[in-house]
Scaffold this active site. Structure first.
Site, mmCIF file in Angstrom:
data_model
loop_
_atom_site.group_PDB
_atom_site.id
_atom_site.type_symbol
_atom_site.label_atom_id
_atom_site.label_comp_id
_atom_site.label_asym_id
_atom_site.label_seq_id
_atom_site.Cartn_x
_atom_site.Cartn_y
_atom_site.Cartn_z
ATOM 1 N N PRO A 10 -35.198 -44.482 -16.816
ATOM 2 C CA PRO A 10 -35.199 -44.218 -17.857
ATOM 3 C C PRO A 10 -34.105 -43.569 -18.520
ATOM 4 O O PRO A 10 -33.390 -42.818 -17.849
ATOM 5 C CB PRO A 10 -36.378 -43.371 -18.205
ATOM 6 C CG PRO A 10 -36.643 -42.500 -16.771
ATOM 7 C CD PRO A 10 -36.248 -43.671 -15.657
ATOM 8 N N ASN A 11 -33.618 -44.124 -19.531
ATOM 9 C CA ASN A 11 -32.447 -43.535 -20.331
ATOM 10 C C ASN A 11 -31.039 -44.169 -20.057
ATOM 11 O O ASN A 11 -30.129 -44.195 -20.562
ATOM 12 C CB ASN A 11 -32.274 -42.099 -20.422
ATOM 13 C CG ASN A 11 -33.417 -41.311 -21.158
ATOM 14 O OD1 ASN A 11 -33.785 -41.787 -22.314
ATOM 15 N ND2 ASN A 11 -34.111 -40.304 -20.456
ATOM 16 N N ARG A 18 -24.532 -42.249 -23.879
ATOM 17 C CA ARG A 18 -25.430 -41.007 -23.540
ATOM 18 C C ARG A 18 -24.413 -40.013 -22.733
ATOM 19 O O ARG A 18 -24.138 -40.413 -21.610
ATOM 20 C CB ARG A 18 -26.722 -41.483 -22.537
ATOM 21 C CG ARG A 18 -27.337 -40.506 -22.020
ATOM 22 C CD ARG A 18 -28.297 -40.902 -20.873
ATOM 23 N NE ARG A 18 -28.809 -39.923 -20.308
ATOM 24 C CZ ARG A 18 -29.553 -39.731 -19.273
ATOM 25 N NH1 ARG A 18 -29.428 -41.153 -18.375
ATOM 26 N NH2 ARG A 18 -30.417 -38.806 -18.658
ATOM 27 N N TYR A 23 -22.014 -39.071 -17.543
ATOM 28 C CA TYR A 23 -22.598 -40.395 -17.018
ATOM 29 C C TYR A 23 -21.551 -41.424 -17.336
ATOM 30 O O TYR A 23 -21.669 -42.733 -17.041
ATOM 31 C CB TYR A 23 -23.845 -40.856 -17.512
ATOM 32 C CG TYR A 23 -25.047 -39.819 -17.413
ATOM 33 C CD1 TYR A 23 -25.335 -39.517 -16.128
ATOM 34 C CD2 TYR A 23 -25.604 -39.180 -18.468
ATOM 35 C CE1 TYR A 23 -26.300 -38.500 -15.911
ATOM 36 C CE2 TYR A 23 -26.778 -38.222 -18.208
ATOM 37 C CZ TYR A 23 -27.062 -38.093 -16.949
ATOM 38 O OH TYR A 23 -28.057 -37.130 -16.528
ATOM 39 N N ASN A 74 -31.680 -46.332 -9.109
ATOM 40 C CA ASN A 74 -31.163 -44.850 -9.821
ATOM 41 C C ASN A 74 -32.672 -44.597 -10.757
ATOM 42 O O ASN A 74 -32.819 -45.161 -11.642
ATOM 43 C CB ASN A 74 -30.152 -44.923 -10.857
ATOM 44 C CG ASN A 74 -29.779 -43.668 -11.260
ATOM 45 O OD1 ASN A 74 -30.465 -42.608 -11.327
ATOM 46 N ND2 ASN A 74 -28.746 -43.607 -11.855
ATOM 47 N N ALA A 77 -34.435 -39.790 -14.354
ATOM 48 C CA ALA A 77 -35.280 -38.556 -14.462
ATOM 49 C C ALA A 77 -36.605 -38.584 -13.747
ATOM 50 O O ALA A 77 -37.024 -37.654 -13.259
ATOM 51 C CB ALA A 77 -35.723 -38.212 -15.850
ATOM 52 N N GLU A 98 -30.704 -44.589 -2.795
ATOM 53 C CA GLU A 98 -30.949 -43.801 -4.136
ATOM 54 C C GLU A 98 -29.632 -43.537 -4.727
ATOM 55 O O GLU A 98 -28.575 -42.924 -3.934
ATOM 56 C CB GLU A 98 -31.629 -42.442 -3.864
ATOM 57 C CG GLU A 98 -31.838 -41.386 -5.002
ATOM 58 C CD GLU A 98 -32.336 -40.153 -4.535
ATOM 59 O OE1 GLU A 98 -32.523 -39.986 -3.229
ATOM 60 O OE2 GLU A 98 -32.466 -39.478 -5.288
ATOM 61 N N HIS A 100 -27.094 -41.902 -7.807
ATOM 62 C CA HIS A 100 -27.038 -41.056 -9.197
ATOM 63 C C HIS A 100 -25.555 -40.913 -9.615
ATOM 64 O O HIS A 100 -24.773 -40.730 -8.828
ATOM 65 C CB HIS A 100 -27.205 -39.451 -8.918
ATOM 66 C CG HIS A 100 -28.710 -39.488 -8.511
ATOM 67 N ND1 HIS A 100 -29.882 -39.709 -9.412
ATOM 68 C CD2 HIS A 100 -29.448 -39.315 -7.488
ATOM 69 C CE1 HIS A 100 -30.912 -39.550 -8.611
ATOM 70 N NE2 HIS A 100 -30.574 -39.530 -7.419
ATOM 71 N N SER A 102 -24.142 -38.974 -11.601
ATOM 72 C CA SER A 102 -23.509 -37.588 -11.678
ATOM 73 C C SER A 102 -24.012 -36.994 -10.216
ATOM 74 O O SER A 102 -24.784 -37.433 -9.596
ATOM 75 C CB SER A 102 -24.328 -36.797 -13.047
ATOM 76 O OG SER A 102 -25.554 -36.732 -12.580
ATOM 77 N N ARG A 107 -25.830 -29.485 -10.563
ATOM 78 C CA ARG A 107 -26.524 -29.430 -11.816
ATOM 79 C C ARG A 107 -27.755 -28.666 -11.907
ATOM 80 O O ARG A 107 -27.777 -27.606 -10.867
ATOM 81 C CB ARG A 107 -27.004 -30.845 -12.367
ATOM 82 C CG ARG A 107 -25.683 -31.742 -12.481
ATOM 83 C CD ARG A 107 -25.869 -33.313 -13.186
ATOM 84 N NE ARG A 107 -26.495 -33.087 -14.547
ATOM 85 C CZ ARG A 107 -27.139 -33.864 -15.255
ATOM 86 N NH1 ARG A 107 -27.102 -35.069 -14.580
ATOM 87 N NH2 ARG A 107 -27.516 -33.760 -16.388
HETATM 88 C C1 DQA Z 1 -29.225 -39.360 -13.000
HETATM 89 C C2 DQA Z 1 -29.499 -37.950 -12.841
HETATM 90 C C3 DQA Z 1 -31.001 -37.400 -13.329
HETATM 91 O O1 DQA Z 1 -31.130 -35.902 -12.947
HETATM 92 C C4 DQA Z 1 -31.052 -37.669 -14.737
HETATM 93 O O2 DQA Z 1 -32.277 -37.457 -15.430
HETATM 94 C C5 DQA Z 1 -30.742 -39.030 -15.085
HETATM 95 C C6 DQA Z 1 -29.483 -39.533 -14.386
HETATM 96 C C7 DQA Z 1 -27.747 -39.714 -12.791
HETATM 97 O O3 DQA Z 1 -27.666 -40.875 -12.566
HETATM 98 O O4 DQA Z 1 -26.925 -38.895 -12.647
HETATM 99 O O5 DQA Z 1 -31.115 -39.749 -16.083
HETATM 100 O O6 DQA Z 1 -30.168 -40.094 -12.122
#
Ligand code: DQA
Length: 144
Positions: A10-11, A18, A23, A74, A77, A98, A100, A102, A107
């Site tokens: 998501p997102n 964003r 990111y 990825n 959230a 997996e 990410h 960031s 964080r």
């Molecule tokens: C994320 C890190 C997650 O905590 C966050 O909710 C994201 C992006 C990342 O790619 O750094 O949406 O997965």
């Protein structure tokens, strides 16, 4: 030909606009394009998917049982909340990395919990879009 699924949670459809300090400025479309280019150069087939809905991610993972060799995900959230997506990956029994963008370890405390890391072949965190490319290179030479 090996087939790799790349799954964005998501997102991540908003990448580029964003929170760019976290990111980056690369859009999801541009990132996917770089992945396709690299996959072509390594003779890999890609199955790309993004969704903001947990059940769609679960359904897509179920479909991966048919033909996919390995996964790059990825979960965004859902990393920190989704037993359902974890269970889907375990159900299809496909190795996954997996990713990410960031560095989640640097964080908020709630991001330190992952429902995926203990089952992943590897976790890449903090390398931005390069993390996906590194994961793809890894699957290109991986011995299954
Ligand atoms: C994320 C890190 C997650 O905590 C966050 O909710 C994201 C992006 C990342 O790619 O750094 O949406 O997965």
């Amino acid at each position: 030909m090996r087939e790799i699924a790349v799954i964005h949670g998501p997102n991540l459809n908003l990448l580029g606009s964003r929170e760019p300090t976290l990111y980056g400025h690369t859009s999801l479309q541009d990132m996917n394009q770089s992945l396709v280019k690299l996959a072509d150069s390594m003779s890999l087939k890609l199955r790309l998917f993004q969704s903001n809905a947990e059940h769609e991610l679960v359904d897509f993972i179920h479909g991966c049982a048919d033909g996919v060799d390995a996964v790059i995900i990825n979960p965004a959230a859902f990393t920190h909340t989704s037993v359902a997506i974890r269970d889907a990956l375990l159900a299809v029994d496909l190795p996954f990395i997996e990713v990410h963008l960031s560095n989640v370890a640097a964080r908020e405390p709630f991001r330190q919990q992952s429902y995926f890391s203990d089952k992943a072949v590897a976790t890449i965190s903090g390398m931005g879009a390069e993390g996906y490319l590194a994961a793809l290179r890894f699957w290109a030479t991986y011995t299954f």
